[in-house]
Motif scaffolding. Structure first.
Motif, mmCIF file in Angstrom:
data_model
loop_
_atom_site.group_PDB
_atom_site.id
_atom_site.type_symbol
_atom_site.label_atom_id
_atom_site.label_comp_id
_atom_site.label_asym_id
_atom_site.label_seq_id
_atom_site.Cartn_x
_atom_site.Cartn_y
_atom_site.Cartn_z
ATOM 1 N N VAL A 84 35.647 54.765 38.151
ATOM 2 C CA VAL A 84 36.590 53.942 38.927
ATOM 3 C C VAL A 84 36.403 54.165 40.425
ATOM 4 O O VAL A 84 36.555 53.231 41.226
ATOM 5 N N ALA A 85 36.025 55.383 40.803
ATOM 6 C CA ALA A 85 35.790 55.654 42.228
ATOM 7 C C ALA A 85 34.636 54.802 42.751
ATOM 8 O O ALA A 85 34.730 54.233 43.854
ATOM 9 N N VAL A 86 33.572 54.687 41.964
ATOM 10 C CA VAL A 86 32.429 53.870 42.400
ATOM 11 C C VAL A 86 32.836 52.400 42.497
ATOM 12 O O VAL A 86 32.509 51.704 43.480
ATOM 13 N N ILE A 87 33.586 51.926 41.508
ATOM 14 C CA ILE A 87 34.007 50.515 41.532
ATOM 15 C C ILE A 87 34.942 50.259 42.706
ATOM 16 O O ILE A 87 34.840 49.246 43.410
ATOM 17 N N GLU A 88 35.845 51.184 42.957
ATOM 18 C CA GLU A 88 36.781 51.015 44.078
ATOM 19 C C GLU A 88 36.037 51.013 45.414
ATOM 20 O O GLU A 88 36.348 50.230 46.311
ATOM 21 N N LEU A 89 35.033 51.894 45.518
ATOM 22 C CA LEU A 89 34.286 51.955 46.779
ATOM 23 C C LEU A 89 33.497 50.666 47.017
ATOM 24 O O LEU A 89 33.454 50.153 48.136
ATOM 25 N N SER A 90 32.904 50.145 45.964
ATOM 26 C CA SER A 90 32.082 48.943 46.150
ATOM 27 C C SER A 90 32.924 47.681 46.273
ATOM 28 O O SER A 90 32.615 46.798 47.082
ATOM 29 N N VAL A 91 33.985 47.592 45.497
ATOM 30 C CA VAL A 91 34.806 46.382 45.520
ATOM 31 C C VAL A 91 35.861 46.449 46.630
ATOM 32 O O VAL A 91 35.976 45.535 47.457
ATOM 33 N N GLY A 92 36.601 47.552 46.667
ATOM 34 C CA GLY A 92 37.691 47.645 47.630
ATOM 35 C C GLY A 92 37.221 47.773 49.066
ATOM 36 O O GLY A 92 37.721 47.097 49.959
ATOM 37 N N ALA A 93 36.248 48.676 49.283
ATOM 38 C CA ALA A 93 35.783 48.883 50.653
ATOM 39 C C ALA A 93 34.666 47.914 51.039
ATOM 40 O O ALA A 93 34.413 47.728 52.214
ATOM 41 N N GLY A 94 34.011 47.308 50.060
ATOM 42 C CA GLY A 94 32.903 46.415 50.388
ATOM 43 C C GLY A 94 33.254 44.950 50.279
ATOM 44 O O GLY A 94 33.353 44.237 51.283
ATOM 45 N N LEU A 95 33.469 44.510 49.043
ATOM 46 C CA LEU A 95 33.662 43.068 48.806
ATOM 47 C C LEU A 95 34.928 42.540 49.476
ATOM 48 O O LEU A 95 34.890 41.497 50.150
ATOM 49 N N VAL A 96 36.027 43.252 49.312
ATOM 50 C CA VAL A 96 37.302 42.751 49.868
ATOM 51 C C VAL A 96 37.246 42.734 51.395
ATOM 52 O O VAL A 96 37.764 41.811 52.041
#
Lengths: 193, 102
Positions: A50-62
């Motif tokens: 979940v940390a990897v997904i949050e980093l890529s989606v939350g900090a990147g895509l959003v």
């Protein structure tokens, strides 16, 4: 312990700055910092996936989506006051958080470790219905954006059509001066102001 | 709870508090979406923390993945709506939303 304290302070500071920032671009960057710190916190908790997904989606895509939206809509700095006075808003937030803390903080850890399947088995088999719902959510989001953008195109087309077709009063004919110069192939039109 | 998990729970509460405070005071549509994002991040940590406390962290992670996907869709649709509101009303103020009615 000190790492958790540092993450607590950093996450709250970044979140507060994201709320209080006057420029939207700065607010989006503060939100990206919050996402990165939350991802670090999740990693420290042992939730690496979940940390990897949050980093890529939350900090990147959003963040990219926010910058894209701000670029389209433009910066708008709010000079007017808030809907609710800040003291009342802070009081309501503190009361609600105190109520949640009253129920959450006395929680105890499980004394015996529960045997559970791996993350992939949990996601794809035990929570398979959730995955189907996620696919439906993604399609719903794509269809929603397409619908919004399609509405924008039709509005622009209507505006163009209304500009082309005269409504009530036809424009007066413009006076024309036609020169009889033999060297020019096309007549010269002069419009008077 | 151990001290690390207690500090993490306090982090969850602080994030939820900041997000609620932001939802109450901001009027810009972009900032409303940012406050919602912070609220969901607090809920995300809470899910994983609950899984950690109960000894089922993979269950908490699978639920957190669902929350991340839903949160991203909310952000995308909210941003698209904010852009449209800006085009129609010329402002991002929440009070101008009532003028969308035709």
């Amino acid at each position: 312990m000190f790492l958790n304290l540092f993450l607590l302070l950093a996450a709250v500071l970044c979140a507060f700055q994201a709320i209080r920032a006057r420029q939207m671009l700065a607010a989006a960057l503060w939100l990206a910092c919050t996402s990165a710190i939350v991802a670090w916190l999740l990693y420290a908790l042992g939730a690496q996936e979940v940390a990897v997904i949050e980093l890529s989606v939350g900090a990147g895509l959003v963040t990219i989506l926010f910058v894209f939206g701000i670029t389209i809509a433009g910066e708008e700095i709010q000079e007017v006051g808030s809907l609710v006075p800040w003291a009342v808003a802070g009081g309501i937030a503190l009361a609600l958080i105190g109520l949640v803390a009253w129920f959450v903080l006395p929680a105890q850890e499980a004394s015996t470790a529960v045997s559970e399947p791996s993350f992939s088995v949990m996601v794809w088999e035990n929570r398979g219905l959730d995955m189907l719902v996620q696919i439906g959510l993604i399609f719903a989001g794509v269809l929603g954006i397409l619908g919004i953008l399609a509405e924008k195109e039709t509005a622009e087309e209507q505006a163009r059509a209304s500009q082309k077709t005269p409504t009530s009063t036809p424009p007066l004919p413009q006076p024309q001066v036609i020169t009889t110069d033999a060297h020019q192939d096309t007549p010269i039109k002069e419009a008077h102001a | 709870m151990s001290s690390e998990l207690t500090i993490t729970a306090v982090t969850v509460l602080c994030l939820l508090g900041v997000a609620l405070y932001g939802l109450l005071i901001v009027r810009n549509l972009f900032q409303v979406i940012i406050a919602l994002q912070i609220l969901v991040k607090g809920a995300l940590i809470a899910l994983v923390l609950a899984g950690k406390i109960s000894g089922q962290i993979n269950l908490g992670q699978s639920l957190a993945v669902t929350v991340i996907v839903a949160d991203t869709i909310v952000a995308v649709v909210g941003l698209a709506l904010a852009v449209q509101v800006k085009r129609y009303t010329g402002s991002l103020d929440v009070k101008n939303l009532s003028t969308l009615r035709r």
